[in-house]
Design an enzyme around this catalytic site. Structure first.
Site, PDB file in Angstrom:
ATOM      1  CG  ASP A   1     -22.397  24.511  -0.627  1.00 35.55           C
ATOM      2  OD1 ASP A   1     -21.936  24.625   0.534  1.00 35.55           O
ATOM      3  OD2 ASP A   1     -22.632  23.504  -1.169  1.00 35.55           O
TER       4      ASP A   1
ATOM      5  CB  THR B   1     -22.189  21.226   4.265  1.00 35.77           C
ATOM      6  OG1 THR B   1     -23.519  20.313   3.770  1.00 35.77           O
ATOM      7  CG2 THR B   1     -21.991  20.713   5.845  1.00 35.77           C
TER       8      THR B   1
ATOM      9  CB  SER C   1     -18.937  27.976   9.920  1.00 34.00           C
ATOM     10  OG  SER C   1     -18.103  28.429   9.082  1.00 34.00           O
TER      11      SER C   1
ATOM     12  CE  LYS D   1     -12.809  29.740   5.128  1.00 33.54           C
ATOM     13  NZ  LYS D   1     -14.175  29.296   5.094  1.00 33.54           N
TER      14      LYS D   1
ATOM     15  CD  GLU E   1     -20.768  20.650   0.345  1.00 34.88           C
ATOM     16  OE1 GLU E   1     -20.838  21.315   1.451  1.00 34.88           O
ATOM     17  OE2 GLU E   1     -19.713  20.780  -0.164  1.00 34.88           O
TER      18      GLU E   1
ATOM     19  CB  ALA F   1     -15.973  27.683  -1.300  1.00 34.15           C
ATOM     20  CG  ASP F   2     -13.089  24.132   2.547  1.00 34.12           C
ATOM     21  OD1 ASP F   2     -13.561  24.764   3.592  1.00 34.12           O
ATOM     22  OD2 ASP F   2     -13.672  23.340   1.914  1.00 34.12           O
TER      23      ASP F   2
ATOM     24  N   GLY G   1     -15.182  20.825   0.832  1.00 37.55           N
ATOM     25  CA  GLY G   1     -15.077  19.656   1.259  1.00 37.55           C
ATOM     26  C   GLY G   1     -14.630  19.354   2.543  1.00 37.55           C
ATOM     27  N   GLY G   2     -14.183  20.693   3.397  1.00 33.24           N
ATOM     28  CA  GLY G   2     -13.586  20.650   4.564  1.00 33.24           C
ATOM     29  C   GLY G   2     -14.770  19.990   5.459  1.00 33.24           C
TER      30      GLY G   2
END
Length: 236
Positions: free
Chosen positions: A88, A31, A33, A128, A110, A90-91, A102-103
């Site tokens: 996936d 999940t 952008s 990041k 996830e 990551a922030d 989890g942003g």
């Protein structure tokens, strides 16, 4: 850095990740952008005939909608026992490949999907990368609405500063796909991410938190070098 440069980094790293998927694979669809571009590129490869017989396991409503839009067949965890690869974003990513995610408030699903994958591939742009987790991003904690007050107190006792995540285009708190709330928790220092991950999850009322420790196999980083977008791989 310009928005266009960030978009270029996300697209180049997303394409590199999509190119690693092989026909017949069960793919965890993350999940966010950057992962949205991955789903788009997987759909392109299916449409061109470069890929066949793949199925996706979406980690969120967003991932499910995008997968359907781009023609990726979907299955659930009722249908498969394991995944070949999960891709996936990551922030934050630290030098030990630990993550804050989890942003997009999807970290619970996830973490479940990523844990079932033979390979967990993380795609990020260079912004990041951090030296220590928590440097720029709070730790998201999914919590049962009934338990927000006691969980908030318990997180403060762990040294955190919790804040209930509020909606941007709706009044009131953000609600996860599971119908829960999210507390974004800032910590001055996270000396031991593994211990903090366990401590948070031991609080009654917490569903899951956004610390992903010792689970990423490969990090693909999109970056701009001499004006050109390129991909760097971190796997040690």
């Amino acid at each position: 850095m310009s928005d266009d440069a960030v978009k270029q980094m996300k697209q180049v790293v997303a394409k590199a990740a999509a190119d690693r998927v092989q026909s017949g694979m069960v793919v965890g669809l993350g999940t966010g952008s950057t992962t949205a571009f991955v789903i788009q590129f997987l759909g392109d490869r299916l449409r061109k005939g470069e890929l066949s017989n793949i199925v996706g396991v979406p980690t969120s409503f967003q991932a499910s909608v995008l997968a359907k839009k781009y023609g990726i067949p979907l299955v659930t965890l009722d249908d498969v026992e394991k995944l070949d690869i999960a891709i996936d974003g990551a922030d934050e990513v630290d030098p030990a490949k630990n993550l804050i995610k989890g942003g997009g408030a999807a970290h619970t699903r996830e973490k479940i999907v990523d844990s079932l994958a033979e390979q967990f591939l993380v795609v990020v742009d260079s912004s990041k990368l951090v030296q220590k987790l928590g440097s720029t991003f709070p730790v998201p904690v999914e919590v049962l609405p009934f338990a927000v007050a006691p969980v908030t107190r318990a997180l403060k006792a762990l040294g955190g500063e919790p804040e209930l995540r509020m909606g941007v285009k709706k009044d009131g708190p953000v609600v996860t796909d599971q119908g829960n709330f999210v507390l974004d928790v800032r910590f001055d220092d996270i000396p031991d991410p593994a211990e903090l991950e366990k401590a948070i999850n031991n609080i009654p009322g917490v569903v899951e938190n956004g610390l992903f420790v010792n689970v990423a196999d490969v990090i693909l980083v999109g970056e701009i070098v001499d004006g050109q977008p390129q991909v760097r791989e971190i796997f040690h």
